[in-house]
Design an enzyme around this catalytic site. Structure first.
Site, mmCIF file in Angstrom:
data_model
loop_
_atom_site.group_PDB
_atom_site.id
_atom_site.type_symbol
_atom_site.label_atom_id
_atom_site.label_comp_id
_atom_site.label_asym_id
_atom_site.label_seq_id
_atom_site.Cartn_x
_atom_site.Cartn_y
_atom_site.Cartn_z
ATOM 1 C CB VAL A 1 -0.945 0.016 1.216
ATOM 2 C CG1 VAL A 1 -1.777 1.291 1.238
ATOM 3 C CG2 VAL A 1 -1.845 -1.207 1.199
ATOM 4 C CG HIS A 2 2.093 2.757 -3.372
ATOM 5 N ND1 HIS A 2 1.549 3.463 -4.423
ATOM 6 C CD2 HIS A 2 2.188 1.460 -3.779
ATOM 7 C CE1 HIS A 2 1.345 2.637 -5.437
ATOM 8 N NE2 HIS A 2 1.710 1.415 -5.077
ATOM 9 N N GLY A 3 0.478 5.653 -1.740
ATOM 10 C CA GLY A 3 -0.541 6.663 -2.035
ATOM 11 C C GLY A 3 -1.476 6.311 -3.170
#
Length: 164
Positions: A18-20
């Site tokens: 999970v990242h932006g």
């Protein structure tokens, strides 16, 4: 990444988890209200979980489950839940599918290049194990494609690997 509802089974692979882009863009595009990271390592790492929680859209719940726990409880999801499942590797997705998680579509967001891998797309590099896994997913009826952002047209992994 994987999104799961009773009527739609969608998955997502990103080796960054999970990242932006995942925590905001994809969650919003899918209309998810729960982001489930199915990864044995992340399920045991509260520091990594806290970092991932920082980039999740407000109002979205998160869960960090091992692959086995995901298999064991996914069928207990309430109808109102729109679950977006994120995995690190195609092998993780295959374990979920073989375990009965009803995934029929997988988007491959990112698989980093490393020694022994060949680049098949700007953001996707694979080795022989990955290729074999994508072949098996295809045989099981799971469509896999590369799409960096939701509004981009996807390219089928089978075509990129000449599997069709």
């Amino acid at each position: 990444m994987l999104a799961f509802e009773k009527s739609l089974s969608f998955g997502f692979i990103d080796n960054r988890l999970v990242h932006g882009q995942v925590g905001v863009t994809w969650v919003n595009a899918l209309g998810a209200n729960l982001l489930l990271v199915a990864n044995d390592s992340a399920a045991q790492d509260p520091v990594q979980q806290n970092l991932m929680d920082m980039v999740i859209s407000e109002g979205i719940q998160t869960r960090y489950f091992t692959l086995q726990k995901t298999i064991d409880i996914i069928d207990k999801a309430a109808e109102r839940q729109k679950i977006f499942i994120v995995c690190k590797t195609p092998q993780d997705v295959l374990i979920l599918v073989k375990g009965g998680v009803p995934i029929k579509f997988v988007n491959v967001g990112n698989m980093h290049f490393s020694e022994g891998k060949k680049q098949i797309h700007k953001t996707v590099s694979v080795d022989d194990n990955d290729i074999a896994t994508f072949k098996e997913l295809e045989k099981l009826g799971v469509t896999c494609e590369v799409r960096r952002v939701p509004d981009e047209s996807g390219e089928k992994i089978a075509d990129l690997l000449n599997l069709s």
